[in-house]
Every structure is written in structure tokens, then in C-alpha cells.
Write a protein that holds these residues in place. Structure first.
Motif, mmCIF file in Angstrom:
data_model
loop_
_atom_site.group_PDB
_atom_site.id
_atom_site.type_symbol
_atom_site.label_atom_id
_atom_site.label_comp_id
_atom_site.label_asym_id
_atom_site.label_seq_id
_atom_site.Cartn_x
_atom_site.Cartn_y
_atom_site.Cartn_z
ATOM 1 N N MET A 162 0.859 -1.186 0.000
ATOM 2 C CA MET A 162 0.000 0.000 0.000
ATOM 3 C C MET A 162 0.895 1.236 0.000
ATOM 4 S SD MET A 162 -3.269 -0.629 2.462
ATOM 5 C CE MET A 162 -3.165 -2.075 3.476
ATOM 6 N N TYR A 163 0.325 2.313 -0.488
ATOM 7 C CA TYR A 163 1.061 3.570 -0.465
ATOM 8 C C TYR A 163 1.404 3.946 0.979
ATOM 9 C CZ TYR A 163 0.747 4.866 -5.380
ATOM 10 O OH TYR A 163 0.914 4.926 -6.745
ATOM 11 N N TRP B 42 -8.525 8.435 9.438
ATOM 12 C CA TRP B 42 -8.209 8.591 8.010
ATOM 13 C C TRP B 42 -9.061 9.706 7.392
ATOM 14 C CZ3 TRP B 42 -4.552 7.263 4.664
ATOM 15 C CH2 TRP B 42 -4.830 7.485 3.301
ATOM 16 N N LEU C 189 -9.368 15.867 -3.134
ATOM 17 C CA LEU C 189 -9.950 14.608 -3.645
ATOM 18 C C LEU C 189 -11.253 14.295 -2.909
ATOM 19 C CD1 LEU C 189 -6.673 12.529 -3.867
ATOM 20 C CD2 LEU C 189 -8.135 13.201 -5.768
ATOM 21 N N LEU D 96 -14.568 7.043 -6.331
ATOM 22 C CA LEU D 96 -13.522 7.837 -5.671
ATOM 23 C C LEU D 96 -12.108 7.319 -5.956
ATOM 24 C CD1 LEU D 96 -12.665 10.059 -3.575
ATOM 25 C CD2 LEU D 96 -12.943 8.314 -1.810
ATOM 26 N N HIS D 97 -11.893 6.008 -5.735
ATOM 27 C CA HIS D 97 -10.530 5.491 -5.903
ATOM 28 C C HIS D 97 -10.100 5.411 -7.367
ATOM 29 C CE1 HIS D 97 -11.252 4.520 -1.683
ATOM 30 N NE2 HIS D 97 -9.943 4.564 -1.533
ATOM 31 N N ILE E 126 -8.590 8.634 -7.640
ATOM 32 C CA ILE E 126 -7.324 8.657 -6.888
ATOM 33 C C ILE E 126 -6.235 7.918 -7.671
ATOM 34 C CG2 ILE E 126 -6.201 7.881 -4.742
ATOM 35 C CD1 ILE E 126 -8.946 8.345 -3.359
ATOM 36 N N LEU F 60 -2.058 2.275 -7.144
ATOM 37 C CA LEU F 60 -3.126 1.985 -6.173
ATOM 38 C C LEU F 60 -3.806 0.652 -6.497
ATOM 39 C CD1 LEU F 60 -4.647 3.783 -3.897
ATOM 40 C CD2 LEU F 60 -6.424 3.983 -5.611
ATOM 41 N N VAL F 61 -4.004 -0.158 -5.455
ATOM 42 C CA VAL F 61 -4.826 -1.367 -5.606
ATOM 43 C C VAL F 61 -6.068 -1.103 -4.754
ATOM 44 C CG1 VAL F 61 -4.924 -3.872 -5.305
ATOM 45 C CG2 VAL F 61 -2.736 -2.762 -5.837
ATOM 46 N N PRO G 18 -9.983 -0.596 -3.072
ATOM 47 C CA PRO G 18 -11.163 -1.390 -2.716
ATOM 48 C C PRO G 18 -12.265 -1.093 -3.732
ATOM 49 C CG PRO G 18 -11.051 0.586 -1.373
ATOM 50 C CD PRO G 18 -9.835 0.610 -2.260
ATOM 51 N N PHE H 5 -16.424 -0.481 -4.205
ATOM 52 C CA PHE H 5 -17.690 -0.210 -3.518
ATOM 53 C C PHE H 5 -18.816 -0.139 -4.533
ATOM 54 C CE2 PHE H 5 -14.522 1.749 -0.660
ATOM 55 C CZ PHE H 5 -14.896 1.175 0.547
ATOM 56 N N TYR I 22 -18.862 -3.790 -0.117
ATOM 57 C CA TYR I 22 -17.409 -3.572 -0.093
ATOM 58 C C TYR I 22 -16.694 -4.862 -0.483
ATOM 59 C CZ TYR I 22 -12.862 -3.511 2.384
ATOM 60 O OH TYR I 22 -11.539 -3.634 2.737
ATOM 61 N N SER J 119 -12.745 -6.403 -1.600
ATOM 62 C CA SER J 119 -11.317 -6.099 -1.615
ATOM 63 C C SER J 119 -10.549 -7.396 -1.742
ATOM 64 C CB SER J 119 -10.935 -5.425 -0.295
ATOM 65 O OG SER J 119 -9.528 -5.336 -0.190
ATOM 66 N N ARG K 202 -7.941 -7.635 -0.100
ATOM 67 C CA ARG K 202 -7.307 -7.677 1.224
ATOM 68 C C ARG K 202 -8.312 -8.218 2.248
ATOM 69 N NH1 ARG K 202 -5.800 -2.479 -0.976
ATOM 70 N NH2 ARG K 202 -3.600 -2.547 -1.530
ATOM 71 N N LEU L 146 -14.501 4.521 8.706
ATOM 72 C CA LEU L 146 -14.509 5.523 7.631
ATOM 73 C C LEU L 146 -15.905 6.132 7.498
ATOM 74 C CD1 LEU L 146 -12.498 3.439 5.009
ATOM 75 C CD2 LEU L 146 -11.772 5.673 5.825
HETATM 76 C C1 HEM Z 1 -9.493 11.427 -0.657
HETATM 77 C C2 HEM Z 1 -9.106 10.619 0.199
HETATM 78 C C3 HEM Z 1 -8.588 9.223 -0.005
HETATM 79 C C4 HEM Z 1 -7.382 8.812 -0.497
HETATM 80 C C5 HEM Z 1 -6.240 9.692 -1.005
HETATM 81 C C6 HEM Z 1 -7.378 7.353 -0.446
HETATM 82 C C7 HEM Z 1 -6.319 6.554 -0.816
HETATM 83 C C8 HEM Z 1 -6.174 5.224 -0.481
HETATM 84 C C9 HEM Z 1 -4.956 4.465 -0.554
HETATM 85 C C10 HEM Z 1 -3.608 5.002 -1.035
HETATM 86 C C11 HEM Z 1 -5.228 3.218 -0.119
HETATM 87 C C12 HEM Z 1 -4.260 2.031 -0.004
HETATM 88 C C13 HEM Z 1 -4.350 1.127 -1.188
HETATM 89 C C14 HEM Z 1 -3.083 1.046 -1.990
HETATM 90 O O1 HEM Z 1 -2.124 1.833 -1.750
HETATM 91 O O2 HEM Z 1 -3.009 0.190 -2.893
HETATM 92 C C15 HEM Z 1 -6.623 3.198 0.237
HETATM 93 C C16 HEM Z 1 -7.253 2.095 0.741
HETATM 94 C C17 HEM Z 1 -8.558 2.074 1.166
HETATM 95 N N1 HEM Z 1 -9.478 3.095 1.046
HETATM 96 FE FE1 HEM Z 1 -9.098 4.966 0.383
HETATM 97 N N2 HEM Z 1 -8.581 6.910 0.029
HETATM 98 C C18 HEM Z 1 -9.351 8.010 0.324
HETATM 99 C C19 HEM Z 1 -10.622 8.001 0.862
HETATM 100 C C20 HEM Z 1 -11.331 6.899 1.190
HETATM 101 C C21 HEM Z 1 -12.679 6.920 1.712
HETATM 102 C C22 HEM Z 1 -13.520 8.180 1.990
HETATM 103 C C23 HEM Z 1 -13.049 5.646 1.914
HETATM 104 C C24 HEM Z 1 -14.404 5.297 2.437
HETATM 105 C C25 HEM Z 1 -14.987 4.177 2.484
HETATM 106 C C26 HEM Z 1 -11.905 4.786 1.559
HETATM 107 C C27 HEM Z 1 -11.839 3.399 1.662
HETATM 108 C C28 HEM Z 1 -10.664 2.659 1.574
HETATM 109 C C29 HEM Z 1 -10.506 1.277 2.045
HETATM 110 C C30 HEM Z 1 -11.575 0.412 2.696
HETATM 111 C C31 HEM Z 1 -9.183 0.925 1.802
HETATM 112 C C32 HEM Z 1 -8.482 -0.392 2.218
HETATM 113 C C33 HEM Z 1 -7.955 -1.167 1.078
HETATM 114 C C34 HEM Z 1 -8.778 -2.359 0.699
HETATM 115 O O3 HEM Z 1 -9.882 -2.538 1.247
HETATM 116 O O4 HEM Z 1 -8.319 -3.120 -0.162
HETATM 117 N N3 HEM Z 1 -10.903 5.597 1.106
HETATM 118 N N4 HEM Z 1 -7.193 4.416 -0.019
#
Ligand code: HEM
Length: 185
Positions: free
Chosen positions: A1-2, A73, A85, A103-104, A107, A114-115, A117, A119, A133, A135, A137, A147
Motif C-alpha cells: 500500500m502507499y 483517516w 480529492l 472515488l478510488h 485517486i 493503487l490497488v 477497494p 464499492f 465492499y 477487496s 485484502r 470511515l
Molecule cells: C481522498 C481521500 C482518499 C485517499 C487519497 C485514499 C487513498 C487510499 C490508498 C492510497 C489506499 C491504499 C491502497 C493502496 O495503496 O493500494 C486506500 C485504501 C482504502 N481506502 Fe481509500 N482513500 C481516500 C478516501 C477513502 C474513503 C472516503 C473511503 C471510504 C470508504 C476509503 C476506503 C478505503 C478502504 C476500505 C481501503 C483499504 C484497502 C482495501 O480494502 O483493499 N478511502 N485508499
């Protein structure tokens, strides 16, 4: 992850328990990284090891820690460092939740490795919806609950979240029933 994810965990732990606690957690996790760099990639296992070590040393249950991490977060990391963002997601909680599936993707344009999640929203009503949700992971559902709770606070629209279907228990993914009231005027 980042690295931004590990940095966010560091910020939560130091804010609540101090610098020394964070150093002890890194030692316990055998993570030999002095400073995490937001835009660099790290193996997922680093994050999991830090989370496990934090639970052990702080005597916290992983569900509790992941919930706090999710709130942190949104209310700290995303709000203060990635506000541009976050604000692209809409003016109110409902619009933001409907935007969450995209959203992602947005991003990923900035962070190409980025890998993310996945939704989806179903049964969308004026004051509730079901959030699905998915993933690759494991074990991060309580992070999602945190969140959502943080988003409710961010938009001044407190949410009630029920983790209705748990991945691995008669479902191949997690489902959250999210309900909210009319925001305070
Ligand atoms: C603008 C803000 C946000 C940024 C910059 C961001 C960025 C990221 C990054 C970098 C990761 C790690 C994954 C990787 O590096 O491969 C991640 C994971 C994740 N993000 Fe976001 N995110 C944001 C907002 C949100 C919001 C609002 C949610 C709401 C549900 C969310 C849900 C998740 C979840 C659940 C993961 C865990 C990874 C997974 O489930 O596989 N993120 N996000």
C-alpha cells in the motif's frame, strides 16, 4: 500500500499515545523503516504487522483499532492532506456515498499503483443505502465502519452503520446498511 496509509497510522498512534509508543510498535513489528514516504509503495504485510503490533502493545482489540483508524483517516489524513480529492465527492453525505464507487478510480489517476477497494451502492433511499465492499485484502471491514462514521461527522450527518453481511460467512463480500438523519441546519 502507499506509504500514506502507514503514515496515517503513525499519526493516529502518536496523537493518542505519543512518539515512544509508535517507535515501540515499529520495533515490535520488526519494521525497519525510519520514515514512511506517502507516495512510495510498501508491502501490505508492513501495514498488517504494524496493526498487529499496535493491538498487542496498546492492548486494543483489532476491530476497535481499525474503527479509530478509519475515523482518523477521514477526519485527519484525508481532510487535511487530500481535501481536494475528498471534496470532489459532493456537498453532502448522501452524494459522497453515491460517489464512493468512483472515488478510488479518480485517486488512481494520481497514484497509479493503487490497488483500490471496490464499492457499490444498492437500495438507495433518501436516508439510507446498502454499501457493498469488496477487496482482495482481508480483515478491513471495521476500517470501513470507521470511515463511514468519520464521513458522517465530516458532513455533520451522523450515521448508523450495521455490518449486515460478513465476508466469508454466507457472503463473498461485506455489506453495510448505512442510515442517516437530515443534517443539522
Ligand atoms: C481522498 C481521500 C482518499 C485517499 C487519497 C485514499 C487513498 C487510499 C490508498 C492510497 C489506499 C491504499 C491502497 C493502496 O495503496 O493500494 C486506500 C485504501 C482504502 N481506502 Fe481509500 N482513500 C481516500 C478516501 C477513502 C474513503 C472516503 C473511503 C471510504 C470508504 C476509503 C476506503 C478505503 C478502504 C476500505 C481501503 C483499504 C484497502 C482495501 O480494502 O483493499 N478511502 N485508499
Amino acid at each position: 500500500m502507499y506509504g500514506m496509509v502507514n503514515k496515517a497510522l503513525q499519526s493516529l498512534i502518536t496523537q493518542e499515545h505519543g512518539e515512544e509508543a509508535w517507535e515501540s510498535i515499529k520495533n515490535e513489528a520488526s519494521v525497519g523503516v525510519h520514515h514512511f514516504v506517502s507516495n512510495d509503495g510498501y508491502p501490505d504485510e508492513v501495514t498488517y504487522k504494524l496493526l498487529r503490533a499496535a493491538c498487542k502493545l496498546l492492548n486494543e482489540d483489532s476491530t476497535e483499532l481499525l474503527f479509530s483508524f478509519g475515523r482518523h483517516w477521514v477526519l485527519n489524513t484525508a481532510r487535511l492532506e487530500y481535501g481536494h480529492l475528498l471534496s470532489s465527492g459532493g456537498m453532502d453525505l448522501r452524494s459522497f456515498l453515491l460517489y464512493l464507487p468512483n472515488l478510488h478510480t479518480r485517486i488512481k489517476l494520481i497514484f497509479p499503483h493503487l490497488v483500490p477497494p471496490h464499492f457499490t451502492c444498492t437500495e438507495v433511499q433518501e436516508h439510507s443505502l446498502r454499501l457493498h465492499y469488496r477487496s482482495h485484502r482481508e480483515g478491513l471491514a471495521p476500517f470501513v465502519t470507521g470511515l463511514l462514521d468519520g464521513l458522517g461527522e465530516l458532513y455533520g450527518t451522523p450515521v448508523r452503520v450495521q455490518h449486515e453481511a460478513v465476508r466469508g460467512m454466507a457472503s463473498d463480500h461485506d455489506v453495510f446498511y448505512v442510515e442517516w438523519d437530515t443534517p443539522a441546519a
